[in-house]
Structure formats: C-alpha cells, structure tokens
Design a protein around this motif. Structure first.
Motif, PDB file in Angstrom:
ATOM      1  N   MET B 235      40.783 -31.945  23.712  1.00  0.00           N
ATOM      2  CA  MET B 235      40.685 -30.683  23.057  1.00  0.00           C
ATOM      3  C   MET B 235      39.807 -29.722  23.803  1.00  0.00           C
ATOM      4  N   ASP B 236      40.242 -28.147  23.790  1.00  0.00           N
ATOM      5  CA  ASP B 236      39.739 -27.525  24.449  1.00  0.00           C
ATOM      6  C   ASP B 236      38.585 -26.730  23.932  1.00  0.00           C
ATOM      7  N   VAL B 237      37.631 -27.604  23.419  1.00  0.00           N
ATOM      8  CA  VAL B 237      36.496 -27.225  22.609  1.00  0.00           C
ATOM      9  C   VAL B 237      35.360 -28.028  22.860  1.00  0.00           C
ATOM     10  N   ASN B 238      34.099 -27.584  22.780  1.00  0.00           N
ATOM     11  CA  ASN B 238      32.817 -28.285  22.930  1.00  0.00           C
ATOM     12  C   ASN B 238      32.667 -29.120  21.754  1.00  0.00           C
ATOM     13  N   ASP B 239      33.127 -30.527  21.706  1.00  0.00           N
ATOM     14  CA  ASP B 239      32.953 -31.115  20.497  1.00  0.00           C
ATOM     15  C   ASP B 239      32.344 -32.458  20.629  1.00  0.00           C
ATOM     16  N   PHE B 262      37.448 -38.202  23.192  1.00  0.00           N
ATOM     17  CA  PHE B 262      38.299 -37.069  23.367  1.00  0.00           C
ATOM     18  C   PHE B 262      37.311 -36.663  24.736  1.00  0.00           C
ATOM     19  N   ASP B 263      38.039 -35.985  25.668  1.00  0.00           N
ATOM     20  CA  ASP B 263      37.579 -35.280  26.878  1.00  0.00           C
ATOM     21  C   ASP B 263      38.035 -33.485  26.408  1.00  0.00           C
ATOM     22  N   ILE B 264      37.075 -32.834  27.119  1.00  0.00           N
ATOM     23  CA  ILE B 264      37.506 -31.376  27.023  1.00  0.00           C
ATOM     24  C   ILE B 264      38.992 -31.084  27.946  1.00  0.00           C
ATOM     25  N   SER B 265      39.698 -30.540  27.433  1.00  0.00           N
ATOM     26  CA  SER B 265      41.129 -30.402  27.956  1.00  0.00           C
ATOM     27  C   SER B 265      41.164 -30.326  29.524  1.00  0.00           C
ATOM     28  N   VAL B 266      40.383 -29.511  30.076  1.00  0.00           N
ATOM     29  CA  VAL B 266      40.578 -29.528  31.639  1.00  0.00           C
ATOM     30  C   VAL B 266      40.346 -30.615  32.231  1.00  0.00           C
ATOM     31  N   ALA B 267      39.818 -31.757  31.507  1.00  0.00           N
ATOM     32  CA  ALA B 267      39.575 -33.023  32.165  1.00  0.00           C
ATOM     33  C   ALA B 267      40.774 -33.859  31.947  1.00  0.00           C
ATOM     34  N   SER B 268      41.745 -33.340  31.462  1.00  0.00           N
ATOM     35  CA  SER B 268      43.054 -34.075  31.410  1.00  0.00           C
ATOM     36  C   SER B 268      43.510 -34.445  32.836  1.00  0.00           C
ATOM     37  N   GLU B 269      44.386 -35.499  32.954  1.00  0.00           N
ATOM     38  CA  GLU B 269      44.839 -35.733  34.347  1.00  0.00           C
ATOM     39  C   GLU B 269      46.067 -34.600  34.536  1.00  0.00           C
ATOM     40  N   ILE B 270      46.584 -34.360  33.331  1.00  0.00           N
ATOM     41  CA  ILE B 270      47.620 -33.081  33.410  1.00  0.00           C
ATOM     42  C   ILE B 270      47.203 -32.024  34.035  1.00  0.00           C
ATOM     43  N   MET B 271      46.132 -31.625  33.753  1.00  0.00           N
ATOM     44  CA  MET B 271      45.590 -30.590  34.373  1.00  0.00           C
ATOM     45  C   MET B 271      45.724 -30.651  36.061  1.00  0.00           C
ATOM     46  N   ALA B 272      45.197 -31.842  36.196  1.00  0.00           N
ATOM     47  CA  ALA B 272      45.158 -32.058  37.949  1.00  0.00           C
ATOM     48  C   ALA B 272      46.613 -32.226  38.557  1.00  0.00           C
ATOM     49  N   VAL B 273      47.631 -32.769  37.549  1.00  0.00           N
ATOM     50  CA  VAL B 273      49.127 -32.640  38.042  1.00  0.00           C
ATOM     51  C   VAL B 273      49.301 -31.377  38.188  1.00  0.00           C
TER      52      VAL B 273
END
Lengths: 636, 636
Positions: B235-239, B262-273
């Motif tokens: 999720m792209d929210v500080n939760d 949940f991690d923050i969205s930018v930590a998704s592997e898809i971001m690294a992809v």
C-alpha cells in the motif's frame, strides 16, 4: 443541430463476434476530436493518452448560462444473474441518438472496479456493437480515480489507528504540544484545519497558549472508541482473505491489535462522495465531515477531527474531473465514479451529468445509467442523486428481456455458468405475460416520479414476436409512455433508433414536476417505510441493532439525510428467490449505517458482501499482453 | 548543439524562499514544449495533463542507431539524517548543463513514494532553486505507476491465498477440471499461460485429456507451503498497523488464517522489476518468474505457476513508459521507478536512462541519481543496474557537505528535528579534515569502477572557505578528477556551472573500461564478501538462517544473480553509529532473501523497515486544497 463530425456507422457481422474482437476492430478517434464535437477547446480538458481526457470541472462555470439538454435515466427490471443489458442499452441508445438521429448526446457511465475484471465477471464496457472503447483502458486504471480513492481511503485509515496509538502513550499536554509544535520563532500555532475542530467544540480562541487545560484535553484527545470504528481499508482487488483481519500485531505496535477488514475500493465512502459532490468546495466539506466512528462519549469523529480532510481533498483533486471517452460509433461518453449499488447509491457522478447537460444543450440528450434494478437504482437516482444535484430527468428507460420476464413468470432458476433451461429458448407467451407483473411495478414506481417511462425490450435471437408483443402490451397497460424492441447488441446504434425516437418524444412531452418518494424532514423510519412500500412490503421489522443505530444517528443530528437501502437486486423483497411482484411481506432491517460525508443513511436488508473473491480459475488466466504489439489479449 | 528553446534562467531571491513558494512562482512550460526540445513528436508520447507526458518505450526502437550521450551518476558520502542534497545537486547540475552550458541534458529521477509525503518527510522534488515542477504532481499520483504496482502486487497476493484455499477443498481431478473448463464445444483446453507451467514440469503434452493422473496432480496442485510465502501485500500509505496482520478470519475462509503483512508499495518486487526491465517482453518474463514462496517439496512457485504473470503485465503496460517533466529552469526530467534503496537497488529505471541517452545523443548528458550513500547506491548502480542495462557511465559525482564531513570527523550526533550543535555552524577545519576519510573511501571505491569522480560540495551559508578548501584538497589526494563548490540550492543552475564544466571534462577524458566489483559466476558468499570488503569489513558472519537461505537459493539455481545488500546508509558498516571510515569489522548477515523476477539476491544486514509510520502530527495537517484556485497548499 448539425451532425457530429466524429460519428461513424458500424459495419456489423453476424453472428456477433466476441466483444474484444469488435472493440479491437475499430480504430478510436483521438479524444480531442470527440471533445471538439462537444465544442470543448484544449483548455477545457487534460489529455490522458490519445483516447481519454479529463474534462475540467471549470467548464461548468463557463457554461453556467447555457440551457441543459434532456436528462434520461436507464434502469432495469429485476434482473437474472446474467444481467439484462442495461449498460449495453445505455450505450446503444446513445449511438442511435448521436450517429443515426443527429442529436447531441453524451453517455454517462460508472467507472467499473478493476477487481472483477480479473475475477469472474470480466469488463463492463457494454457489449456486442454497443461498447465504450478502448475497452482495456475503460476497464483498467482509466485515469486513476479509483486509485486516488484507494489512497485517500487508506490514508484516513492509517490516521485513525496511528492516532489511537499516539493518544494511548501520551499525556494530554504532550499530545497537544506535538499537535501544535513551536515554529522557528518558538511560537505555537494552530494549523488551519484545527480551527474546524475548535469550532465544532465551540472553542473560539485562536492561540494555543490561551486554551484552558480542559480545552486542551477536549481538543487534543479524540478518544476514539475502537469498537465504534466503521472506517475500513480498501483495495481494488478481489481479495477475500482481507474481509476480516487483525491489524497491529507487530512488536512496535505494542499489543494494540484490532479486528477490521478491507472492502473493495468502489465500496469506499469516498467513492460515494465523488459521485454526489457538486464542486471542489463541496467535496472538501464532504470529505472532512466523513464520520469514522465515535468517541467513547458517543460523539461522531470526522476526518477533519483527525486533521486529514485537506489531504484527502488534495489526493482527490484530479479525480473530480470526469473522463471523456467514446462509443464504438464515436459518440462521447463521460465515465465518472462507480459507487456500489447496495451500500451506496450505484449511480455515476453528478458532476459528469451536469457537465454533459450543458455540453449537449437544448434539444440534446444525456443518458445516464442507474445500477441494479429500478427498485434500487432508479429510486436512488431520484431520491438521492437528483435531490443533491437539483437536476430533473424527463424520461426513464426500463430495460427488460424476455428471459428475465419468463423467470418472473415462474420459469426455472437462471444460474450463471449453467446452460439455460429450454423454457428460455422456446416461445412461451403465458410465461412472459405472467412475468410482466415485475415490469409493471417498475413502470408504476418510476412513473410516480413524474417522468415518462419508455420500456426497452433488449431482444435476444431466441425471442419471438408474440412474446415481444406481450411485453409491449403489458407496458402500455401499466402506464408506459412507449415500449420498443431494440437490437443494439447485434446492430449498434441502428438497432436502437426506434428507442431513440421514443425517448425523444418522451422527453419532449413530459408535463409534470419531479416528485420524490419521500421528503427529507420526516424520521429515518418513516423514510425507510416509504421505500419499503414501493417494494410491495406491508411493513418493516427492525433488529435491536437497527433500532439502536437509528436512535444514535437521530441523536447525532443525521436524521435529515436521504436513505440508501442495501437490498438484493434479485427481488423487490429481501428474498432473492421471490420473483415477480411480491407483496404483503415485512421487510427486515438488520442494521443501519451511515455515510455522513457522502450524505445518506444506509439500512442493511440482509448481508451485503463488500469484498468479492476470486474463483478457482479466475479470468486472469486468459489475460496477457502481446508484447510485440503492446495490445491486451484475453480481456472479456 | 543549439540552445534548447524552453530553458529559462531564474531570478533568485535571498534568503531562499520556501520550496513550494519557489515552485509556485514559476509557470511551467507545456510538456509538449519540453518534448519538442528533445526532438520528440506527439506520436512519441502520451500527454497526462499539461505538465506530464509518458514517453513511449517504442522511441528506443526508433532511435536505435543514434549514439548515446554521456552518462553521469550522482551518489553521496555517508549522509546525516538530514540528507546532503543529492537530488537537489542532480537537478542543479542539469539546470547548469542545460540552461547555462548549452548542452542537451536529461535528469533521470526516481518517483517518490506518496506515503512519506503525508508523513514526516514531505516531498522529494529537490529543493530551493533546483526543483522538478509541478511539485504537487511529482509527489502525488504522477502518472499512476505506483498505483499500477500496488494493483499488480495485490492481485498476485490475492491469487496466492485464494489458490491455497481452493486447493485445500478440492480433489486433484476437480481442481484440474476447474482450471481447464470445457469450452462451448465441450472440449477442455490449456490457456496459453499454462504451457509455461507445463514446460517447467517437463510435460510436453498439449491436450488436457492426455495428462496422466500423476501429471494432473503435478500440474494442478501447486501445494504452496504457507510458511514459505515471502510475497506480501503493499500500500502506498504509511500504515504501521499493517506491518504484521492476520488474514482470513472471515467465516467464509473456513479458518484458513495466516500471518502476513503489508509493505509500502515502493518496496514491492514489481517496483524493482520496473526499474530493471529493458523491454515489454523482458518485463513479461520477469513478472512471470517472480517467486512467491516454495511448494512443500521446496520448489520455487512463480507468478506464472499461479497463472497471473500475463495479467500483471497488462496492469503494468503503461507504467513501463517513463514520465517526462521539467526542472525550474525548463530542462527535461524523466521520472521513472523508485525501488527501495535497501531491500532493492534504489535507482531509477533502466528504460528512462536508455531513452534519455538516445535523446541527448553525442555530447549530451544524462544525469541519474543513486539512492543512499555511494557505498550502497553507486555500488548497486554499477553492479546491478549497469550490469542489466549494459550501459557505461563516464563520470560519478559524489555529493558532500561540510556538515556531514564534520560528523564523520567526530562531531556530535545530528538528529532530525533538533537544533544543530554549534560545531556545525562555526568554522572547524580539523573536524572537516578528519571527516574526509569517509569521502576518500567513497572516492576510491567509486573510482575503481573505471569512472572519473567529481566531488560536489553542496555549500551551506555557514560553510567557510578554509573548510571547503580542505575538502577539495582531500578529494584530489584521494584520486578525484575534480572537486567543486556548488550553490544551486540558492542560485539554481547558475550555482552549479562549475560542477557542470567539471563533469563535462570528466566525461570527455575517461579512459578505462567499466570494472564491476565482482563477477556473477562466483558463489553468493564470495559476492557478499567482495561487497563487504568495499565497506572496510575484514570478513562476514552468517546467521544460521542466512546459511540456510544461501544453500536454498544455490540449490534452486539462483546463485548467478547479483547481490543487493540491505544495509544502513548511515555508516560503511552495519552499525549506523560508526562514522568516518570504519574497518576491520565483521559484517553480520542476518538473513538472505531474493527478488528472482527483478533479478537479485538481497542479504539483510540488520533489520530493515519496509513500512513507515505516521508521527503524532503528520505533514497532512498542513496540506489542503485552495478550492477557489484548485492549488495545493502546505506541501513541503
């Protein structure tokens, strides 16, 4: 009333090809062409790629003095689980009006949730030769409005749990000092949003140091009752495992665990706010006054109490602009908002309809769809959406199919994914005639609003002339202005020309004012009972929980809101199995909730799922990208 | 090499106004003007409003034969918690090159996460007179790439839990029959994506009915070990309350509860992809081979095994196109991807850099920022990003501040939100000189890649000439190509002209090939140890868990991947308190994980938070929309 320049007439094939193949067979116009036909200049919209544009809300101010066009709402009879083609009829009617009858027309549709696109249902852009294109862009991301709702909804959710956490570990004074930190000159000040809470508390002081210790406590300690929190997190994905979860289990959260859950994003109150708002200022106010739960003393706690109403508005500032797209025949479409049709009101946005009415002007048409059957969709359109917009429809279309009427006449159950019983494939006029009681009640209910009702029979290849004649006869007897056969699925706009003509006449000859089903200044129960009577109920039964909630909302000053019934669309009653036009039943109200920012109370008639799941073999197995062309394949 | 048409030179004020006031004082050029300066025609990009455009990846094919410009990476010394102005220097350098030195230039930046914008940190568009504008659009939503990542990440998460659930309630045969349902002709078939799993299993049959019962079981039953699942929701929210949760507590989920988070969205592997991919085809393959956990037999289970790799690609198809924006002085910026700098590699995308290099062409400059200090950011830029892209930088900038060097020389701790110790505000040359050991090691490490190193001293108003001279002297002694003072925060591009000249000379005079720190074909441990030595470590200590994981990844065939160290940026060592240039320590590896789709193994040196929280008084208290103008206020 000159012919639009971008319209095209379709070459149709038989049998009708797959939706995606039809959608891909047409090269869409650049959306600036669609905009130009509506007399929109580039300063009136923001492009989002070649086929989507956000029409800026400021257009409304510019066109303020223009006259509105005709306003048409499309509802349906009580449907089968297969759907009776309401969206398809909405699109087909507009293609007829724009491409064949030379009228200015705008179709106003809801943005579909992305979740079901990958689940069971597939996309929601219409079907056959009546579709919105590009279909993949319509169904995925669009211009980011639902993503903005997800972000805003979840920022508020994070603010709630974090606030409870910080309140639990700090004294009133420390909390207050953190909330109003000293600036560079060492002076504490309130931020603008804090004056909203101060005002609510009746504190007129403007300097933090002037507050008494009691005022400091009242201001800084929201004292949220965790049990009372109704605000849930959302995600635009069918993720059933998030329906009920426990949060806060990390060691840093120090045991402050809480049971909660996720809904699908379109069930967020923020979606309902987007659909019902009329301006940026109005949206700011609605977002700020959304109630997330109560204090332990029983007072409603709002987004503005949490200091986040402004940030939510910032996240939603572009979402308030509707997205312009096009039909297969090049007529303009405004896609905007897609609130749930049960726990919310299931209609596309007020701002899109308002802009569209000004853009088509006198003699033009705006056709907007109301979700679910007319008992829910059209009722909420009239009593919630039109009440907030001040707009007045001239004509309501009711979409009917021979299939659904046979079901209401006593035909066997229709189940998605299973073959249809032969009763639905062979002529059976008595079954159709018997089922027309359902259609007749929808006609009578809808006509009572003071609009002319046109019945659109969405023809399937197995329907016979005798069956269709029976429907048209029954429609006229029930008081319809007209009833016509449509073949827009197979023929595009050409198949709905007769419907277009009927709608035009209906609009031109309306002669009554708009009547709401209930006034706002009666009690919550009286309003619920008025709606229940329109379903055929003889009375309403309230659970203890419902009684408690009604009492609470009344005490909190919210009893003047309109009512948004959360009821199955598969029957007039609460029992989905009761087809036709049931009457004399008691409507049970299990619970009563509220979307205060959006502006309605919603009684729950039965259990409503707000988070769909994925089947064993979801649609996504077929969906892929052809990486050589960049085209989406397998979307249905 | 004609002057760009859209550049402007700034009128600067002193003292420097607030970032948002500077950003709002400039009317941005329409992004089509920025595009035109890069010789991009409207067919090369999709507009997203007036100030953002997505540059289509197909531009790369068109420009295939063009020569690349110079490639410059900006890293930093080990920073204080306040940050040393790496983004600001990156932007300022480009403003100097474009607006003052008449060079074609593109700045390549990461897209910031939206979460921190509402939390503590505020935005990330640079600062002072070196910023990307419009600042609110840069920090919020942008063109929806992070939202697309959130949607894709969470669709995969939903697919995992749902699959386990459906496998738990169905026989192999029933499962198989559901996965391959009969079509209208009653014939079962595999969908395209299923052939990926069949191939992985070594099954070459193409008809479902030909599979043996054993093959049916192997194919249909993924048999995911719930304990092994590494895929989390985002999720792209500080939760912070989502860091650790229990899912599946609804009655319909029949007790199939599971702990996850949940991690923050930018930590998704898809971001690294997204950051590491080079084409649509490559992205399709990387998304499909992302590993979400193991089967109970210990085999890796991928997104394609779950049938969802294609759908993920469809969700990401527009996100692969970088977003064009502009600096305050009208030079072009490509914003694209923003992977975490610890658990991922912290660099903006390969495709943006590649497009930019072709667009600026021979003699032009592409300046790209590497997250964190150079020990992490530049190291990963070279060994991961450049290895996958095949690109070769000529020059590496290292940003230093007198403040940070004093800290490394033994100055008191620097703490965000607390006043600076006088040591940082008054001249203290010996402290600066002592701190230059940190800078020197970064220079030596960076120079070893075969690039010329230019040190940029980001000048604060309290810095003295003697202090700055000390830094420049130490830089040259350590082997820097040049070292210069910059005042771009106060003066815009004009304040970085000397840096621009130095960078240009550094690029023109590079004379070595690119050396990686380690080859790929050595063992995971040997690679970890090579990186550890560059930190000054004398050796590496592995936990039992780390040993187990290294063994597993090696057995699964993943040992050929590059290494992405998850280490604090506040020290060369694992201990954030160790400033300067520590050596002789043992680097502890707590755990080892992998992002197989993105393409790296990431050892954990300490605990990395992948979900930030909100403070008691988050930034959002100041953020609101001026509804009369539609402008965002209070964003910092």
């Amino acid at each position: 009333m000159s012919s639009s320049r971008s319209v095209r007439k379709l070459e149709v094939a038989a049998p009708v090809p797959a939706d995606i193949d039809i959608a891909n067979s047409v090269e869409p116009f650049h959306v600036s062409e669609i905009a130009k036909d509506l007399n929109l200049s580039p300063s009136h919209y923001d492009l989002y790629g070649k086929y989507k544009a956000k029409v800026l809300l400021s257009v409304l101010d510019e066109l303020e003095r223009n006259d509105d066009g005709y306003y048409v709402v499309v509802g349906g009879i009580t449907p089968t689980p297969l759907g009776e083609g309401k969206s398809t009829t909405t699109v087909g009617l507009c293609q007829a009006l724009g491409a064949y009858l030379d009228r200015k027309v705008v179709t106003c549709l809801r943005q579909p949730s992305q979740g079901p696109t990958f689940g069971i249902k597939g996309g929601a852009a219409g079907g056959g030769y009546s579709q919105v294109i590009p279909m993949d862009e319509f169904n995925l991301h669009l211009t980011g409005d639902i993503h903005a709702i997800t972000a805003a909804n979840n920022l508020l959710a994070a603010a709630i749990d974090t606030r409870i956490f910080h309140e639990s570990t700090q004294s009133d004074k420390a909390l207050f000092n953190r909330l109003c930190p000293p600036n560079k000159e060492g002076k504490r000040k309130f931020s603008d949003i804090m004056f909203r809470r101060l005002k609510k508390l009746g504190i007129t002081k403007t300097q933090p140091e002037d507050l008494t210790p009691e005022e400091v406590t009242k201001f800084a300690r929201l004292d949220i009752d965790p049990q009372s929190i109704t605000w849930r997190r959302v995600m635009d994905v069918n993720d059933r495992f998030l329906r009920k979860i426990t949060v806060g289990q990390g060691p840093e959260e120090k045991g402050m665990v809480r049971e909660t859950g996720f809904d699908i994003s379109v069930a967020s109150e923020i979606m309902a706010v987007l659909a019902l708002t009329t301006s940026l200022t109005d949206m700011r106010e609605r977002l700020g006054k959304m109630v997330i739960g109560n204090s332990k003393a029983g007072d409603p706690i709002t987004a503005d109490d949490l200091g986040v109403g402004g940030a939510l508005t910032v996240l939603m500032k572009d979402a308030i602009n509707p997205t312009l797209m096009q039909t297969l025949e090049g007529t303009p479409v405004l896609v905007h908002a897609g609130p749930f049709a049960n726990i919310a009101h299931g209609n596309s946005s007020i701002v899109a309809d308002k802009i569209a009415l000004k853009l088509v002007g006198t003699g033009g048409f705006v056709v907007t769809e109301a979700g679910f059957g007319a008992d829910i969709g059209t009722e909420k359109f009239m009593n919630i959406k039109c009440r907030y917009s001040g707009l007045r429809p001239q004509c309501a279309v009711i979409v009917a199919t021979i299939r659904a009427l046979k079901m209401h006449g006593g035909g066997p159950a229709v189940v998605a994914g299973k073959p249809l019983d032969p009763a639905y494939l062979n002529e059976n006029v008595p079954l159709v005639e018997a089922g027309c009681v359902n259609l007749a009640r929808h006609i009578v209910n809808t006509k009572a609003y003071g609009v002319n009702v046109v019945v659109a029979v969405n023809k399937f290849s197995t329907d016979t002339e005798a069956e269709m004649n029976a429907v048209m006869h029954a429609s006229m007897v029930a008081g319809a202005f007209n009833a016509v056969i449509c073949t827009h699925h197979a023929h595009g706009g050409k198949g709905a020309v007769e419907l277009g003509v009927a709608v035009q006449k209906a609009c031109e000859s309306v002669n009554q004012p708009l009547h709401y089903l209930y006034p706002l200044d009666i009690s919550i129960k009286e309003k619920i009972e008025a709606i229940a009577r329109s379903y055929g109920a003889s009375g309403v039964e309230y659970s203890e929980q419902a009684e408690k909630q009604i009492e609470m909302y009344t005490r909190q000053g919210f009893s003047g809101l309109p009512i948004c019934m959360a009821k199955t669309q598969y029957s007039f009653s609460h029992n989905a199995a009761e087809k036709g036009a049931p009457s004399g039943f008691m409507l049970p109200i299990r619970d009563v909730r509220a979307s205060i920012g959006a502006g309605f109370i919603y009684p729950l008639v039965g259990t409503m799922s707000t988070m769909p799941g994925l089947p064993t073999r979801p649609c996504f197995y077929e969906i892929d990208l052809d990486t050589s062309t960049g085209k989406v394949v397998g979307l249905s």
